[in-house]
Design an enzyme around this catalytic site. Structure first.
Site, mmCIF file in Angstrom:
data_model
loop_
_atom_site.group_PDB
_atom_site.id
_atom_site.type_symbol
_atom_site.label_atom_id
_atom_site.label_comp_id
_atom_site.label_asym_id
_atom_site.label_seq_id
_atom_site.Cartn_x
_atom_site.Cartn_y
_atom_site.Cartn_z
ATOM 1 N N GLU A 201 0.871 -1.175 0.000
ATOM 2 C CA GLU A 201 0.000 0.000 0.000
ATOM 3 C C GLU A 201 0.910 1.229 0.000
ATOM 4 O OE1 GLU A 201 -3.898 -1.155 2.431
ATOM 5 O OE2 GLU A 201 -2.053 -1.825 3.423
ATOM 6 N N HIS A 334 12.940 0.705 -8.853
ATOM 7 C CA HIS A 334 14.298 0.378 -8.403
ATOM 8 C C HIS A 334 14.450 0.671 -6.907
ATOM 9 C CE1 HIS A 334 18.823 0.392 -9.162
ATOM 10 N NE2 HIS A 334 18.734 0.952 -7.964
ATOM 11 N N GLU A 335 14.029 1.865 -6.487
ATOM 12 C CA GLU A 335 14.190 2.238 -5.076
ATOM 13 C C GLU A 335 13.317 1.368 -4.176
ATOM 14 O OE1 GLU A 335 16.662 3.925 -4.521
ATOM 15 O OE2 GLU A 335 16.966 4.792 -6.500
ATOM 16 N N CYS A 391 4.390 -6.910 6.834
ATOM 17 C CA CYS A 391 3.303 -5.961 6.560
ATOM 18 C C CYS A 391 2.706 -6.138 5.176
ATOM 19 C CB CYS A 391 3.805 -4.522 6.724
ATOM 20 S SG CYS A 391 5.063 -4.016 5.499
ATOM 21 N N ASN A 394 -1.291 -8.264 4.367
ATOM 22 C CA ASN A 394 -2.663 -7.812 4.613
ATOM 23 C C ASN A 394 -3.277 -7.386 3.290
ATOM 24 O OD1 ASN A 394 -0.715 -5.669 4.786
ATOM 25 N ND2 ASN A 394 -2.381 -4.290 5.346
ATOM 26 N N VAL A 406 -11.374 -10.083 -14.290
ATOM 27 C CA VAL A 406 -10.719 -10.434 -15.549
ATOM 28 C C VAL A 406 -9.680 -11.500 -15.234
ATOM 29 C CG1 VAL A 406 -9.310 -9.627 -17.475
ATOM 30 C CG2 VAL A 406 -11.096 -8.149 -16.532
ATOM 31 N N ASN A 409 -5.052 -11.516 -14.983
ATOM 32 C CA ASN A 409 -4.407 -10.227 -14.719
ATOM 33 C C ASN A 409 -3.613 -10.221 -13.412
ATOM 34 O OD1 ASN A 409 -6.420 -10.187 -12.798
ATOM 35 N ND2 ASN A 409 -7.326 -8.243 -13.443
ATOM 36 N N GLU A 413 -9.731 -11.656 -7.717
ATOM 37 C CA GLU A 413 -10.924 -10.831 -7.669
ATOM 38 C C GLU A 413 -12.132 -11.676 -7.304
ATOM 39 O OE1 GLU A 413 -9.493 -7.756 -11.162
ATOM 40 O OE2 GLU A 413 -10.268 -9.715 -11.697
ATOM 41 N N ASP A 419 -5.494 -16.513 -9.407
ATOM 42 C CA ASP A 419 -5.155 -15.831 -10.657
ATOM 43 C C ASP A 419 -3.639 -15.762 -10.752
ATOM 44 O OD1 ASP A 419 -4.775 -14.131 -12.848
ATOM 45 O OD2 ASP A 419 -6.677 -13.099 -12.477
#
Length: 488
Positions: A201, A334-335, A391, A394, A406, A409, A413, A419
């Site tokens: 997130e 990259h970071e 972390c 979740n 779909v 992908n 879902e 998937d």
């Protein structure tokens, strides 16, 4: 499975090729002019959306027909996505804009298993696609009363100065073991950790220098960041990592942490601000600062290593480039790779591309893939040090998926058992890639309590306690790792 909406685009090639033109992507020396003509769409669902869930485009590249399949990147935003800016007196202003019907897509080229594409359909078509190993860009020419677009190869975009662009990574130790070869890794025989989906997130902060660089246009800054994250999420899909943008901050009234010529000092101050301020009001796993500062020593980005779940150090800083969104997205990927604990590539590392994401120097060529070294190190780290990424397990609420699923992908879902991506890419023996259903006899395809496609026995420890916490145990009837009911 949903009925895929087909939209045919006929692209008529302009009678001549342009020799030079200035586009948002930069000064392009050679390009083709094409005119997308949209054939009337098939009947839509009762609830109309401005941007379709799935589209198909047909056009020619080098005289050869190309069929481009696009699917809306429905995992681009988290359910609780918010945007924050500041009034002139420094007052925080937070909004929750509707983002379900957005215009950012991923896709593939028909009959090209190695193809990828990342497209914005907000104002015409803008983005890039990989075809037969070469990268092409498409962009609207924005001519009055015209649907003209330019299609061009990346090699025809004028590059900036050739000085090597460097990544800076801050270590918390003086030395570390080299990346092991795949044959040296002690993977579980069923590979259940390898296939486990993880979630980052993400919050992106546009600093005050970036705000002034774009003349205070918050809408343009937001659009730039959406486009960057759309590319970033595609980079991480093969690693079974879903990146969801959960927040966007624009420092419109001034810098909220120190931004200087020193990338180290800027990173340290940004991490302190994140721990002190941002985490207290916005749940997230990682924060990246997009800055208008030009750092000394040709540093393009800076990050702490193996810090993804750390309160202060799960951060990175990236320099913005006005015309090169894919370039910025790849530096950010990259970071974040360093945040996950991934080292720079060695000369022997390969990724079936001209450059790889974790190269120590930033190439002018788009780097959309992690190398074999990066993938092996990442898998090794999560097997031998799973608590470092605690972390990332979740899962964001599925209620943010408002359109039909779909299959293929990589996103689990509503209505899907699993998937694992397109059939050509799926490596999970528990999942039928063609249907996104479990294979015959399988109880599960991934999860902390899934082993060899079956639920682990009740009472098996699936999450080791940290500090004064309690261990969590499998319940024998699901693949997830439920919280211990004795938790305070």
């Amino acid at each position: 499975m949903i009925q895929v909406l087909l939209v045919t685009i006929c692209l008529a090639v302009f009678p001549y090729q342009g020799s030079s033109i200035i586009l948002e992507s930069g000064n392009v020396n050679d390009y083709e002019v094409v005119y997308p003509q949209k054939v009337p769409a098939l009947p839509k669902r009762a609830v109309q959306q401005k941007y379709e869930d799935a589209m198909q485009y047909e056009f020619k590249v080098n005289g050869e027909p190309v069929v481009l399949h696009l699917e809306k990147n429905k995992g681009l935003f988290s359910e609780d996505y918010s945007e924050t800016h500041y009034s002139p007196d420094g007052r925080e202003i937070t909004t929750y804009p509707p983002v379900e019907d957005h215009c950012y897509y991923h896709g593939r080229i028909e009959n090209d298993a190695d193809s990828t594409t990342s497209i914005s359909a907000c104002n015409g078509l803008k983005g890039h696609f990989k075809l037969q190993g070469e990268t092409y860009f498409i962009e609207s020419l924005k001519l009055p009363d015209s649907e003209a677009h330019a299609v061009f190869k990346y090699e025809n975009v004028e590059k900036e100065d050739g000085a090597p662009k460097m990544c800076g990574v801050t270590q918390n130790w003086e030395s570390y073991e080299p990346v092991k070869k795949a044959s040296q890794l002690n993977f579980p025989p069923d590979g259940r950790i390898e296939f486990l989906q993880r979630y980052i997130e993400l919050v992106i902060v546009a600093d005050h220098r970036m705000y002034t660089k774009y003349d205070g246009d918050k809408t343009e800054i937001s659009s730039i960041i959406y486009e960057i994250v759309n590319i970033l999420t595609q980079n991480y899909r093969p690693m079974h990592i879903r990146v969801a943008l959960t927040g966007l901050e624009i420092w419109s009234s001034g810098e909220l942490s120190n931004v200087t010529l020193s990338a180290d000092d800027t990173l340290d101050s940004f991490g302190e601000w994140r721990e002190r301020d941002l985490l207290n009001r916005k749940r997230h796993d990682n924060a990246q600062s997009l800055t208008g500062m030009i750092f000394s020593e040709n540093i393009e980005g800076r990050a702490y290593k193996e810090s993804m779940c750390d309160l202060k150090r799960s951060v990175g800083i990236v320099r913005d480039y006005r015309t090169r969104r894919h370039f910025v997205a790849n530096i950010m990927a990259h970071e974040m790779g360093h945040n996950l604990g991934i080292d720079h590539d060695r000369d022997s590392c390969t990724c079936d591309a001209s450059s790889c994401i974790m190269s120590a120097t930033v190439s002018n060529e788009p780097s959309s893939r992690f190398s074999d070294c990066s993938l092996n190190q990442y898998l090794s780290d999560i097997i031998h040090n799973p608590l470092a990424s605690y972390c990332l397990y979740n899962e964001p609420s599925k209620t943010d998926i408002v359109s039909p699923p779909v299959c293929g992908n990589y996103y689990l879902e509503v209505g899907e058992d699993c998937d694992c991506g397109p059939p050509a890419n799926c490596q999970n023996p528990c999942c039928d890639a063609a249907t996104c259903r479990l294979t015959p006899g399988s109880q599960c395809a991934e999860g902390l309590c899934c082993e060899q496609c079956s639920f682990m026995k009740e009472g098996t420890v699936c999450r080791i306690a940290r500090g004064d916490d309690l261990d969590d145990y499998c319940n024998g009837i699901s693949a997830g790792c439920p919280r211990n009911p004795s938790h305070a």
